[in-house]
Scaffold this motif. Sequence first.
Motif, PDB file in Angstrom:
ATOM      1  N   LYS A  19      13.747  13.489  -5.171  1.00  8.42           N
ATOM      2  CA  LYS A  19      13.724  12.633  -4.057  1.00  8.42           C
ATOM      3  C   LYS A  19      12.138  12.133  -3.920  1.00  8.42           C
ATOM      4  O   LYS A  19      12.124  10.890  -3.724  1.00  8.42           O
ATOM      5  N   CYS A  20      11.345  12.487  -4.519  1.00  6.99           N
ATOM      6  CA  CYS A  20       9.906  11.748  -4.800  1.00  6.99           C
ATOM      7  C   CYS A  20       9.971  10.882  -5.836  1.00  6.99           C
ATOM      8  O   CYS A  20       8.911  10.895  -6.746  1.00  6.99           O
ATOM      9  N   ILE A  21      10.580   9.997  -6.219  1.00  2.20           N
ATOM     10  CA  ILE A  21      10.615   9.123  -7.215  1.00  2.20           C
ATOM     11  C   ILE A  21       9.604   8.003  -6.983  1.00  2.20           C
ATOM     12  O   ILE A  21       9.359   7.106  -8.063  1.00  2.20           O
ATOM     13  N   HIS A  22       9.079   7.787  -5.913  1.00  2.00           N
ATOM     14  CA  HIS A  22       7.895   6.679  -5.808  1.00  2.00           C
ATOM     15  C   HIS A  22       6.472   7.615  -5.398  1.00  2.00           C
ATOM     16  O   HIS A  22       5.823   7.167  -4.547  1.00  2.00           O
ATOM     17  N   SER A  23       6.429   8.696  -6.159  1.00  2.00           N
ATOM     18  CA  SER A  23       5.101   9.448  -5.946  1.00  2.00           C
ATOM     19  C   SER A  23       3.774   8.465  -6.260  1.00  2.00           C
ATOM     20  O   SER A  23       2.900   9.046  -5.565  1.00  2.00           O
ATOM     21  N   GLY A  24       3.977   7.430  -7.030  1.00  2.00           N
ATOM     22  CA  GLY A  24       2.889   6.674  -7.177  1.00  2.00           C
ATOM     23  C   GLY A  24       2.394   5.972  -6.165  1.00  2.00           C
ATOM     24  O   GLY A  24       1.108   5.791  -5.845  1.00  2.00           O
ATOM     25  N   ILE A  25       3.040   5.614  -5.018  1.00  2.00           N
ATOM     26  CA  ILE A  25       2.678   5.241  -3.802  1.00  2.00           C
ATOM     27  C   ILE A  25       1.798   6.197  -3.138  1.00  2.00           C
ATOM     28  O   ILE A  25       0.724   6.019  -2.398  1.00  2.00           O
ATOM     29  N   CYS A  26       2.146   7.560  -3.230  1.00  2.00           N
ATOM     30  CA  CYS A  26       1.112   8.502  -2.476  1.00  2.00           C
ATOM     31  C   CYS A  26      -0.079   8.598  -3.198  1.00  2.00           C
ATOM     32  O   CYS A  26      -1.033   8.509  -2.571  1.00  2.00           O
ATOM     33  N   VAL A  27      -0.165   8.417  -4.670  1.00  2.00           N
ATOM     34  CA  VAL A  27      -1.440   8.732  -5.317  1.00  2.00           C
ATOM     35  C   VAL A  27      -2.276   7.440  -5.137  1.00  2.00           C
ATOM     36  O   VAL A  27      -3.493   7.778  -4.799  1.00  2.00           O
ATOM     37  N   LYS A  28      -1.647   6.453  -4.932  1.00  2.00           N
ATOM     38  CA  LYS A  28      -2.490   5.097  -4.804  1.00  2.00           C
ATOM     39  C   LYS A  28      -2.892   4.982  -3.433  1.00  2.00           C
ATOM     40  O   LYS A  28      -3.891   4.521  -3.174  1.00  2.00           O
ATOM     41  N   GLY A  29      -1.892   5.556  -2.417  1.00  2.00           N
ATOM     42  CA  GLY A  29      -2.242   5.481  -1.089  1.00  2.00           C
ATOM     43  C   GLY A  29      -3.150   6.179  -0.400  1.00  2.00           C
ATOM     44  O   GLY A  29      -4.176   6.104   0.598  1.00  2.00           O
ATOM     45  N   MET A  30      -3.183   7.628  -1.197  1.00  2.00           N
ATOM     46  CA  MET A  30      -4.042   8.638  -0.640  1.00  2.00           C
ATOM     47  C   MET A  30      -4.584   9.472  -1.633  1.00  2.00           C
ATOM     48  O   MET A  30      -4.328  10.618  -1.879  1.00  2.00           O
ATOM     49  N   PRO A  31      -5.619   8.674  -2.363  1.00  2.00           N
ATOM     50  CA  PRO A  31      -5.945   9.673  -3.808  1.00  2.00           C
ATOM     51  C   PRO A  31      -6.813  10.724  -3.455  1.00  2.00           C
ATOM     52  O   PRO A  31      -7.086  11.515  -4.390  1.00  2.00           O
ATOM     53  N   GLU A  32      -7.435  11.129  -2.148  1.00  2.00           N
ATOM     54  CA  GLU A  32      -7.955  12.034  -1.932  1.00  2.00           C
ATOM     55  C   GLU A  32      -7.004  13.260  -1.424  1.00  2.00           C
ATOM     56  O   GLU A  32      -7.717  14.431  -1.420  1.00  2.00           O
ATOM     57  N   VAL A  33      -5.769  13.075  -1.237  1.00  2.00           N
ATOM     58  CA  VAL A  33      -4.676  14.288  -1.400  1.00  2.00           C
ATOM     59  C   VAL A  33      -3.935  14.283  -2.498  1.00  2.00           C
ATOM     60  O   VAL A  33      -3.815  15.398  -2.923  1.00  2.00           O
ATOM     61  N   PHE A  34      -3.442  12.998  -2.993  1.00  2.00           N
ATOM     62  CA  PHE A  34      -2.746  13.082  -4.158  1.00  2.00           C
ATOM     63  C   PHE A  34      -3.521  12.590  -5.578  1.00  2.00           C
ATOM     64  O   PHE A  34      -3.807  11.359  -5.668  1.00  2.00           O
ATOM     65  N   ASP A  35      -3.774  13.481  -6.425  1.00  2.00           N
ATOM     66  CA  ASP A  35      -4.552  13.090  -7.733  1.00  2.00           C
ATOM     67  C   ASP A  35      -3.915  13.926  -8.924  1.00  2.00           C
ATOM     68  O   ASP A  35      -4.026  14.804  -8.989  1.00  2.00           O
ATOM     69  N   LEU A  36      -3.200  13.049  -9.844  1.00  2.00           N
ATOM     70  CA  LEU A  36      -2.311  13.735 -10.701  1.00  2.00           C
ATOM     71  C   LEU A  36      -3.324  14.300 -11.835  1.00  2.00           C
ATOM     72  O   LEU A  36      -2.939  14.749 -12.605  1.00  2.00           O
ATOM     73  N   LYS A  37      -4.700  13.971 -11.763  1.00  2.00           N
ATOM     74  CA  LYS A  37      -5.610  14.485 -12.772  1.00  2.00           C
ATOM     75  C   LYS A  37      -6.113  15.759 -12.313  1.00  2.00           C
ATOM     76  O   LYS A  37      -6.760  16.549 -13.197  1.00  2.00           O
ATOM     77  N   LYS A  38      -5.849  16.413 -11.110  1.00  2.00           N
ATOM     78  CA  LYS A  38      -6.538  17.501 -10.561  1.00  2.00           C
ATOM     79  C   LYS A  38      -5.211  18.605 -10.547  1.00  2.00           C
ATOM     80  O   LYS A  38      -3.935  18.303 -10.694  1.00  2.00           O
ATOM     81  N   ARG A  39      -5.414  20.084 -10.605  1.00  2.00           N
ATOM     82  CA  ARG A  39      -4.574  20.906 -10.415  1.00  2.00           C
ATOM     83  C   ARG A  39      -5.030  21.770  -9.273  1.00  2.00           C
ATOM     84  O   ARG A  39      -6.124  22.458  -9.503  1.00  2.00           O
ATOM     85  N   PRO A  40      -4.285  22.238  -8.387  1.00  2.00           N
ATOM     86  CA  PRO A  40      -2.947  21.584  -8.026  1.00  2.00           C
ATOM     87  C   PRO A  40      -3.377  20.070  -7.649  1.00  2.00           C
ATOM     88  O   PRO A  40      -4.304  19.435  -7.287  1.00  2.00           O
ATOM     89  N   TRP A  41      -2.336  18.925  -8.038  1.00  2.00           N
ATOM     90  CA  TRP A  41      -2.521  17.675  -7.763  1.00  2.00           C
ATOM     91  C   TRP A  41      -2.195  17.276  -6.410  1.00  2.00           C
ATOM     92  O   TRP A  41      -2.613  16.117  -5.949  1.00  2.00           O
ATOM     93  N   VAL A  42      -1.743  18.112  -5.471  1.00  2.00           N
ATOM     94  CA  VAL A  42      -1.654  17.771  -4.045  1.00  2.00           C
ATOM     95  C   VAL A  42      -2.930  18.766  -3.214  1.00  2.00           C
ATOM     96  O   VAL A  42      -2.942  19.963  -3.473  1.00  2.00           O
ATOM     97  N   ASN A  43      -3.740  18.024  -2.488  1.00  2.00           N
ATOM     98  CA  ASN A  43      -4.868  18.733  -1.941  1.00  2.00           C
ATOM     99  C   ASN A  43      -4.649  18.454  -0.649  1.00  2.00           C
ATOM    100  O   ASN A  43      -4.830  17.663   0.213  1.00  2.00           O
TER     101      ASN A  43
END
Length: 63
Positions: A19-43
């Motif tokens: 369902k989350c095929i556009h997760s890049g929008i989350c990463v770009k729109g809220m990098p303080e919450v969604f950061d693919l470089k961190k684990r877990p990547w959702v803060n």
Amino acid sequence: MSKKVYKGEEIEVYFDAEKCIHSGICVKGMPEVFDLKKRPWVNTVGASADKITAHIELVLVER
């Protein structure tokens, strides 16, 4: 398929790879919450629960 829940005190964020095929929008729109470089990547404490919810709802509308 990949499904995961990220639990916080005020919000739970669900990631479903089908369902989350556009997760890049989350990463770009809220990098303080969604950061693919961190684990877990959702803060879940990176923003208020209301702001996270509003952003996710916006992403779902844009799909």
